[in-house]
Motif scaffolding. Structure first.
Motif, PDB file in Angstrom:
ATOM      1  N   THR A  20     113.748 -44.550-111.035  1.00 23.49           N
ATOM      2  CA  THR A  20     113.782 -43.180-111.539  1.00 23.49           C
ATOM      3  C   THR A  20     112.427 -42.545-111.790  1.00 23.49           C
ATOM      4  O   THR A  20     112.180 -41.411-111.381  1.00 23.49           O
TER       5      THR A  20
ATOM      6  N   LEU B  38     124.910 -48.311-101.985  1.00 26.14           N
ATOM      7  CA  LEU B  38     125.735 -47.134-101.701  1.00 26.14           C
ATOM      8  C   LEU B  38     125.265 -46.423-100.432  1.00 26.14           C
ATOM      9  O   LEU B  38     126.037 -45.818 -99.714  1.00 26.14           O
TER      10      LEU B  38
ATOM     11  N   TYR C 270     118.306 -39.718-105.652  1.00 27.94           N
ATOM     12  CA  TYR C 270     119.242 -39.713-106.788  1.00 27.94           C
ATOM     13  C   TYR C 270     118.701 -40.697-107.822  1.00 27.94           C
ATOM     14  O   TYR C 270     118.156 -41.733-107.444  1.00 27.94           O
ATOM     15  N   PRO C 271     118.832 -40.385-109.114  1.00 38.33           N
ATOM     16  CA  PRO C 271     118.239 -41.298-110.113  1.00 38.33           C
ATOM     17  C   PRO C 271     118.931 -42.656-110.210  1.00 38.33           C
ATOM     18  O   PRO C 271     120.160 -42.712-110.233  1.00 38.33           O
ATOM     19  N   ILE C 272     118.160 -43.718-110.212  1.00 42.28           N
ATOM     20  CA  ILE C 272     118.676 -45.052-110.540  1.00 42.28           C
ATOM     21  C   ILE C 272     117.532 -45.876-111.120  1.00 42.28           C
ATOM     22  O   ILE C 272     116.417 -45.867-110.589  1.00 42.28           O
ATOM     23  N   THR C 273     117.812 -46.557-112.215  1.00 44.22           N
ATOM     24  CA  THR C 273     116.832 -47.462-112.804  1.00 44.22           C
ATOM     25  C   THR C 273     116.623 -48.635-111.849  1.00 44.22           C
ATOM     26  O   THR C 273     117.602 -49.125-111.293  1.00 44.22           O
TER      27      THR C 273
ATOM     28  N   THR D  93     117.744 -32.746-104.794  1.00 47.58           N
ATOM     29  CA  THR D  93     118.384 -33.593-105.812  1.00 47.58           C
ATOM     30  C   THR D  93     119.868 -33.672-105.463  1.00 47.58           C
ATOM     31  O   THR D  93     120.649 -32.832-105.859  1.00 47.58           O
TER      32      THR D  93
ATOM     33  N   SER E  48     108.832 -35.294-108.592  1.00 42.73           N
ATOM     34  CA  SER E  48     109.455 -33.974-108.797  1.00 42.73           C
ATOM     35  C   SER E  48     108.532 -33.047-109.587  1.00 42.73           C
ATOM     36  O   SER E  48     108.579 -31.828-109.439  1.00 42.73           O
TER      37      SER E  48
ATOM     38  N   GLN F  15     110.958 -38.995-110.432  1.00 45.92           N
ATOM     39  CA  GLN F  15     110.718 -38.024-111.496  1.00 45.92           C
ATOM     40  C   GLN F  15     109.271 -37.524-111.462  1.00 45.92           C
ATOM     41  O   GLN F  15     109.004 -36.339-111.571  1.00 45.92           O
TER      42      GLN F  15
ATOM     43  N   GLU G  62     123.789 -35.566-104.933  1.00 46.42           N
ATOM     44  CA  GLU G  62     124.756 -36.040-105.924  1.00 46.42           C
ATOM     45  C   GLU G  62     125.038 -37.538-105.822  1.00 46.42           C
ATOM     46  O   GLU G  62     125.805 -38.074-106.610  1.00 46.42           O
ATOM     47  N   SER G  63     124.440 -38.233-104.857  1.00 47.42           N
ATOM     48  CA  SER G  63     124.584 -39.690-104.792  1.00 47.42           C
ATOM     49  C   SER G  63     123.576 -40.219-103.790  1.00 47.42           C
ATOM     50  O   SER G  63     123.007 -39.462-103.002  1.00 47.42           O
ATOM     51  N   GLU G  64     123.376 -41.539-103.790  1.00 41.69           N
ATOM     52  CA  GLU G  64     122.445 -42.128-102.821  1.00 41.69           C
ATOM     53  C   GLU G  64     122.987 -42.027-101.402  1.00 41.69           C
ATOM     54  O   GLU G  64     122.218 -41.924-100.454  1.00 41.69           O
TER      55      GLU G  64
ATOM     56  N   ALA H  27     107.408 -29.389-108.530  1.00 40.09           N
ATOM     57  CA  ALA H  27     107.549 -28.218-109.406  1.00 40.09           C
ATOM     58  C   ALA H  27     106.213 -27.530-109.644  1.00 40.09           C
ATOM     59  O   ALA H  27     106.150 -26.304-109.762  1.00 40.09           O
ATOM     60  N   ASP H  28     105.139 -28.315-109.678  1.00 41.62           N
ATOM     61  CA  ASP H  28     103.814 -27.739-109.901  1.00 41.62           C
ATOM     62  C   ASP H  28     103.221 -27.126-108.629  1.00 41.62           C
ATOM     63  O   ASP H  28     102.105 -26.605-108.659  1.00 41.62           O
TER      64      ASP H  28
ATOM     65  N   PHE I 210     112.365 -30.812-101.923  1.00 40.42           N
ATOM     66  CA  PHE I 210     112.877 -31.910-102.754  1.00 40.42           C
ATOM     67  C   PHE I 210     114.355 -31.647-103.025  1.00 40.42           C
ATOM     68  O   PHE I 210     114.704 -30.631-103.618  1.00 40.42           O
TER      69      PHE I 210
END
Lengths: 394, 275
Positions: free
Chosen positions: A35, A88, A29-32, A56, A42, A39, A58-60, A46-47, A54
């Motif tokens: 991230t 979390l 999950y994204p967090i600074t 994605t 990912s 990213q 909804e929370s850690e 995707a490539d 992978f």
């Protein structure tokens, strides 16, 4: 073959390590400031450059839950987080270790809320120090990359089978551009080997259960075994480090000693601060001062015997903590080292500096002042103020 | 130039951290104008936010404010409202904040019909962390974690809020500012759980990856894609794709949670339960 050096951030270096590891599952999950790492990974997904599922989430909390599920199913599993994300996850962080699931997590160290702060300190992973995870701290992007690859081997070792978290300093390492030398894909693949799951849920011919109710009859025995397993991992960390040297030429042990053996005064620090301290050691050595540094790499399990050996000859040491243990007698690293030194016949004078909370900068002037403080302590033969806060306005 | 807005903001906190052209400022203005119209005492308003670009709003307004953790603004707000039901409690969230990590709290706040106003600034992306797709990113749109397009189906927050038990549900946009202000005003005044979803622009994170690099591109897109409730009914399913319907979708009266809660205590006292 000539060495190929690439300039990139700590986050990108670890993303590249994960690409080479090619885990079965990654949930995040994204967090600074983590991230950019996920990213980047990912994009590899995707490539079509990795075979990883992978997720994605909804929370850690769900990220670590998905990791536990996937690891119990028999997959090689990785994730990444920072600060409040790790907080979390906390419930499942313990469950991952207690179920003996060799998950590898990249943690980009960041201060915990409140107040909200996105910059580096170690309060997040120090909060998880009793969770049963092995903890490796990295000084720079190169070490973050190298430690990530080694973590797979340590976690999956048949005598260990425990999760590992690999740390790098938020923004300082994660976003700073650094020179990194990658290892060839084939060498990494060969080094980590094919994953051998133990008791996978997907082995339907040998059904097992993970985490059922375990009360006063056996819970204590299971915890005792867990304590033994993480203790054993220390030997494995050294073995894997030695093997890693053969493919990389870089040395990894329990900690790094920098001008320590003949030093009279020394600093103990984790991660990027050790890099700054090395610079100061060089400057002071040039002036003839007998100063040194111990950069701890493995904080869990805590290699207390080796640390005693490395430190007991010193006259005075300063232990630097980038997190506080509110209401405790010093920061986490300090209490650990001071406690270990009680086993030593000769105990150096020791002092604790809490510094850099919420990303407060620590520079060479600050570190020079610590060595000067140690000089005073040696002269006076006593410590006047045991626990100090460095670089704070009071 | 001083406007009514200056009466409700902490001027020392400006300039704000939002990117130029961000819709969050438009939403901030609309909320303040709605509150000014209602003549509410600003010291009796609690504004709660979570984590994300939108959540910075609680630093800028001169109400009682609390900036909490990612996704948890609603539980914090529930605690505040239960402790002091006389407080006007407004919760501002982003799409990732409300519908991903805080999705559970959203449906349960609606189920309880607790007297809070939830304002969701939906820019269809995790803006602050650099543009990862969220549960409100439309299918096929791009994010940094979906470089070839998002395959997930997005939530329809209006339908979700209605189904979960809210009392007032509306959707506005940062382009239709006058309508937005009146929707927020009605939501604030509603007893029970009220929801306003606001379609907003993020040229930096969302626009950049979806061929709308400028603020004008994004606002024009929002204008073109927004359809009133009346016009929506005449559209074919094909025409509805990528478009969103705006307006009021639910306005009913149900007893709110704090009211029911105090009634339980009253009844118990009548039955002779002693303290």
């Amino acid at each position: 073959m000539s060495k190929k050096i690439t300039a990139l951030t700590g986050n990108e270096a670890v993303a590249y390590a994960i690409k080479q590891i090619n885990p079965d599952v990654m949930a995040a999950y994204p967090i600074t400031p983590q991230t950019a790492l996920v990213q980047k990974f990912s994009e590899y997904v995707a490539d079509g450059l990795v075979d990883t599922e992978f997720i994605t989430v909804e929370s850690e909390h769900s990220a670590m839950s998905a990791c536990v599920g996937a690891a119990a199913a028999g997959g090689r599993v990785m994730t990444a987080t920072s600060a409040n994300g790790l907080a979390l996850m906390f419930e499942i962080v313990y469950i991952a270790a207690s179920n003996r699931l060799p998950i590898v997590m990249s943690v980009v160290n960041r201060a915990l809320s409140a107040p909200i702060n996105i910059h580096c300190d170690h309060s997040d992973t120090m909060g998880a120090r009793d969770s049963g995870w092995i903890q490796l701290y990295s000084e720079n992007a190169q070490e973050a990359y190298d430690n990530t690859i080694q973590a797979i081997r340590i976690a999956e070792h048949m005598e260990v089978r425990l999760p590992v978290m690999v740390m790098q300093d938020g923004f300082i390492t994660s976003h700073g551009i650094d020179c990194v030398e990658f290892i060839d894909d084939e060498k990494v693949t060969k080094f980590i080997g094919k994953y051998q799951p133990r008791y996978p849920l997907l082995d339907v011919n040998h059904p097992v259960t993970y985490g059922p109710l375990d009360l006063y009859d056996y819970y204590f025995e299971h915890k005792r075994q867990q304590a033994e397993a993480i203790k054993k991992s220390q030997k494995v960390v050294v073995e894997v480090g030695n093997e890693f040297k053969q493919i990389s030429g870089r040395e990894y042990g329990l900690f790094e000693e920098y001008h320590l053996s003949d030093a009279e005064r020394a600093i103990v620090a984790l991660s990027s601060t050790a890099g700054t301290a090395k610079q100061v050691v060089d400057e002071l050595r040039a002036k003839g001062e007998k100063v040194g540094l111990l950069k701890l790499r493995l904080f869990r399990p805590f290699p207390y015997q080796e640390i005693i050996q490395a430190l007991s000859h010193l006259k005075a040491i300063a232990i630097l903590d980038r997190s506080d243990s509110f209401g405790g007698f010093g920061g986490p690293l300090f209490t650990e080292i001071r406690s270990a030194l009680l086993e030593s016949e000769k105990i150096p004078q020791n002092v604790n500096y809490i510094y850099g909370l919420g990303g407060r900068d620590i520079n060479q002037v600050d570190i020079t002042s610590i060595y000067a403080d140690l000089e005073n302590i040696v002269k006076k033969g006593k410590v006047e103020e045991r626990i100090k806060y460095l670089g704070v306005r009071e | 130039m001083k406007t009514v807005i200056n009466n409700y903001i902490r001027e020392e906190m400006f300039p704000n951290i939002w990117c130029p052209g961000c819709g969050n400022g438009i939403v901030l203005g609309a909320i303040i104008r709605a509150i000014d119209d209602l003549k509410w005492d600003k010291n009796k308003i609690a504004m709660i936010s979570g984590i994300g670009c939108s959540s910075r709003i609680t630093g800028y307004v001169d109400f009682c404010t609390m900036n909490t953790t990612h996704g948890r603004a609603l539980p914090f707000a529930t605690g505040i409202k239960m402790a002091n039901p006389n407080m006007k409690v407004v919760v501002v969230m982003g799409d990732g904040d409300c519908s991903a990590i805080g999705g559970n709290h959203f449906i349960h706040a609606a189920r309880r019909n607790i007297d809070l106003t939830a304002i969701i600034i939906n820019n269809m992306i995790y803006g602050m962390t650099g543009g990862q797709y969220s549960p409100l990113t439309p299918t096929k749109k791009f994010g940094t974690t979906a470089p070839y397009g998002n395959i997930d189906q997005s939530f329809d927050l209006v339908k979700l809020a209605k189904a979960a038990g809210a009392s007032y549900v509306a959707r506005g946009t940062v382009y239709h500012v006058r309508q937005l202000t009146s929707l927020i005003k009605k939501a604030l005044n509603k007893k029970g759980f009220s929801v306003v979803e606001i379609i907003s622009d993020c040229p930096i994170s969302y626009g950049k990856m979806n061929k709308m690099r400028t603020v004008v591109d994004m606002l024009k897109w929002i204008k073109d894609m927004s359809v009133s409730k009346k016009a929506w009914e005449d559209l074919s399913p094909e025409e509805k794709k990528e478009k969103f319907v705006i307006g009021e979708f639910l306005d009913i009266d149900r007893p709110d949670y704090t009211e029911l809660y105090s009634k339980v205590m009253e009844e118990a006292q009548k039955m002779g339960v002693s303290r």
